[in-house]
Design a protein around this motif. Sequence first.
Motif, PDB file in Angstrom:
ATOM      1  N   VAL A  89       0.633  -0.727   0.189  1.00  0.00           N
ATOM      2  CA  VAL A  89       0.185   0.068  -0.020  1.00  0.00           C
ATOM      3  C   VAL A  89       1.033   1.347  -0.206  1.00  0.00           C
ATOM      4  N   ASP A  90       0.666   2.415  -0.932  1.00  0.00           N
ATOM      5  CA  ASP A  90       1.435   3.547  -0.370  1.00  0.00           C
ATOM      6  C   ASP A  90       1.036   4.271  -1.720  1.00  0.00           C
ATOM      7  N   GLY A  91       0.166   5.673  -0.190  1.00  0.00           N
ATOM      8  CA  GLY A  91      -1.221   5.888  -0.274  1.00  0.00           C
ATOM      9  C   GLY A  91      -0.324   7.110  -1.360  1.00  0.00           C
ATOM     10  N   PHE A  92       1.228   7.519  -1.818  1.00  0.00           N
ATOM     11  CA  PHE A  92       1.130   8.421  -1.897  1.00  0.00           C
ATOM     12  C   PHE A  92       1.394   8.355  -3.847  1.00  0.00           C
ATOM     13  N   GLU A 112      -6.736  -9.244   1.068  1.00  0.00           N
ATOM     14  CA  GLU A 112      -6.756  -9.219   2.160  1.00  0.00           C
ATOM     15  C   GLU A 112      -5.959  -8.721   3.257  1.00  0.00           C
ATOM     16  N   SER A 113      -4.422  -8.407   2.366  1.00  0.00           N
ATOM     17  CA  SER A 113      -3.662  -8.380   3.084  1.00  0.00           C
ATOM     18  C   SER A 113      -3.406  -6.415   2.904  1.00  0.00           C
ATOM     19  N   ARG A 114      -3.804  -6.171   1.901  1.00  0.00           N
ATOM     20  CA  ARG A 114      -3.884  -4.300   1.939  1.00  0.00           C
ATOM     21  C   ARG A 114      -5.337  -4.341   2.740  1.00  0.00           C
ATOM     22  N   ILE A 115      -6.239  -4.955   2.795  1.00  0.00           N
ATOM     23  CA  ILE A 115      -7.125  -4.174   4.060  1.00  0.00           C
ATOM     24  C   ILE A 115      -6.426  -4.385   5.252  1.00  0.00           C
ATOM     25  N   VAL A 116      -5.658  -5.343   5.719  1.00  0.00           N
ATOM     26  CA  VAL A 116      -5.295  -5.209   7.202  1.00  0.00           C
ATOM     27  C   VAL A 116      -4.221  -3.654   7.631  1.00  0.00           C
ATOM     28  N   GLN A 117      -3.586  -3.744   6.291  1.00  0.00           N
ATOM     29  CA  GLN A 117      -2.199  -2.610   5.653  1.00  0.00           C
ATOM     30  C   GLN A 117      -3.443  -1.228   6.373  1.00  0.00           C
ATOM     31  N   LEU A 118      -4.726  -1.108   5.728  1.00  0.00           N
ATOM     32  CA  LEU A 118      -4.915   0.100   5.570  1.00  0.00           C
ATOM     33  C   LEU A 118      -5.964   0.313   6.661  1.00  0.00           C
ATOM     34  N   GLN A 138      -4.524  -0.424   9.654  1.00  0.00           N
ATOM     35  CA  GLN A 138      -4.173  -0.545  10.739  1.00  0.00           C
ATOM     36  C   GLN A 138      -3.475   1.317  10.337  1.00  0.00           C
ATOM     37  N   GLN A 139      -3.626   1.656   9.148  1.00  0.00           N
ATOM     38  CA  GLN A 139      -3.162   3.020   8.727  1.00  0.00           C
ATOM     39  C   GLN A 139      -4.371   4.319   9.823  1.00  0.00           C
ATOM     40  N   ALA A 140      -5.754   3.601   9.528  1.00  0.00           N
ATOM     41  CA  ALA A 140      -7.010   3.903  10.301  1.00  0.00           C
ATOM     42  C   ALA A 140      -6.422   4.437  11.487  1.00  0.00           C
ATOM     43  N   LYS A 141      -5.892   3.449  12.137  1.00  0.00           N
ATOM     44  CA  LYS A 141      -5.866   3.313  13.525  1.00  0.00           C
ATOM     45  C   LYS A 141      -4.516   4.260  14.087  1.00  0.00           C
ATOM     46  N   ALA A 142      -3.813   4.431  13.623  1.00  0.00           N
ATOM     47  CA  ALA A 142      -2.851   5.571  13.502  1.00  0.00           C
ATOM     48  C   ALA A 142      -3.076   6.765  12.943  1.00  0.00           C
ATOM     49  N   GLU A 143      -4.007   6.851  12.751  1.00  0.00           N
ATOM     50  CA  GLU A 143      -4.391   8.614  11.792  1.00  0.00           C
ATOM     51  C   GLU A 143      -5.170   9.645  12.782  1.00  0.00           C
ATOM     52  N   PRO A 144      -5.808   8.682  14.368  1.00  0.00           N
ATOM     53  CA  PRO A 144      -5.766   9.915  15.039  1.00  0.00           C
ATOM     54  C   PRO A 144      -4.618  10.220  16.089  1.00  0.00           C
ATOM     55  N   VAL A 164      -0.450  22.736   7.187  1.00  0.00           N
ATOM     56  CA  VAL A 164      -0.068  20.507   6.398  1.00  0.00           C
ATOM     57  C   VAL A 164      -1.062  19.281   7.497  1.00  0.00           C
ATOM     58  N   VAL A 165      -1.904  19.760   7.747  1.00  0.00           N
ATOM     59  CA  VAL A 165      -3.173  18.412   8.545  1.00  0.00           C
ATOM     60  C   VAL A 165      -3.651  18.597   7.708  1.00  0.00           C
ATOM     61  N   GLU A 166      -4.398  19.463   7.127  1.00  0.00           N
ATOM     62  CA  GLU A 166      -4.679  19.507   5.742  1.00  0.00           C
ATOM     63  C   GLU A 166      -4.581  18.574   5.081  1.00  0.00           C
ATOM     64  N   MET A 167      -2.960  18.798   4.460  1.00  0.00           N
ATOM     65  CA  MET A 167      -2.195  18.170   3.633  1.00  0.00           C
ATOM     66  C   MET A 167      -2.537  16.285   3.995  1.00  0.00           C
ATOM     67  N   PHE A 168      -2.388  16.427   5.776  1.00  0.00           N
ATOM     68  CA  PHE A 168      -2.543  14.525   5.994  1.00  0.00           C
ATOM     69  C   PHE A 168      -3.944  14.118   5.583  1.00  0.00           C
ATOM     70  N   ARG A 169      -5.103  14.989   5.680  1.00  0.00           N
ATOM     71  CA  ARG A 169      -5.984  14.718   6.405  1.00  0.00           C
ATOM     72  C   ARG A 169      -6.785  14.087   4.981  1.00  0.00           C
ATOM     73  N   ILE A 170      -6.216  15.162   3.545  1.00  0.00           N
ATOM     74  CA  ILE A 170      -6.982  14.327   2.159  1.00  0.00           C
ATOM     75  C   ILE A 170      -6.342  12.624   1.971  1.00  0.00           C
ATOM     76  N   THR A 171      -5.503  12.939   2.812  1.00  0.00           N
ATOM     77  CA  THR A 171      -4.674  11.472   1.982  1.00  0.00           C
ATOM     78  C   THR A 171      -4.830  10.294   3.022  1.00  0.00           C
ATOM     79  N   ASN A 172      -5.470  10.936   4.350  1.00  0.00           N
ATOM     80  CA  ASN A 172      -6.140   9.798   4.818  1.00  0.00           C
ATOM     81  C   ASN A 172      -6.998   9.520   4.091  1.00  0.00           C
ATOM     82  N   ALA A 173      -8.211  10.937   4.189  1.00  0.00           N
ATOM     83  CA  ALA A 173      -9.322  10.567   3.473  1.00  0.00           C
ATOM     84  C   ALA A 173      -9.083   9.376   2.047  1.00  0.00           C
TER      85      ALA A 173
END
Length: 208
Positions: free
Chosen positions: A93-96, A121-127, A129-135, A151-160
Amino acid sequence: MSTTRLLLLGVVRIFQPAYGYQLRRELMTWNVQEWANINPGSIYTGLRTLAKHGFLQEIEEGAGNKPGRTSYKLTVDGESEYFTLLRKALWSVDGFNPGQMQAALSFLWSLRRDEVIAALESRIVQLEQQAKAEPFSERQILEDPGTPNHVVEMFRITNARDRGELEWTRNFRDRVAEGAYSFAGEAPDWAPHPSMISQWTEIPDPPA
């Protein structure tokens, strides 16, 4: 670069042996210049580079033919590199770099269904985990006095985007598990229209 390499090796693998202009024409119908950041003119350079590195074989026409008549097919190393890049794009998974998964989708049919399901299924787990770490990552940005407020909005759009991909991946995994599409070792579920095949039998003139 790995996305570009995967696309070039993958399209050669489909149509080999094929002329550079045919390969360029095909990739342009995929709109790769929009989502893979590939300049149409760089396709020829990419093919020559892959040949130089031993991943493609250049097949030159005999003397007396028109210039620019070089066709390409995968070497043994090229076949191995194709699957290495495809699996890397699918399993990582590479969100960028969203074009990486777009490229993998173009060639998933060359893998077996059980591997595709396992990778999704591996990608689902990775994503997840990223969602848990997001806040917690967002809190770190907000509490850092040296980080500009925007900068926080740059982070939020990637998470969206990541959350959207998580939803799509879950649904796609379910569709594949239920038998959608065709994969390696299975009967094909789609065939090109005869007019498309006839286009590939024509040898176009190289660009001026």
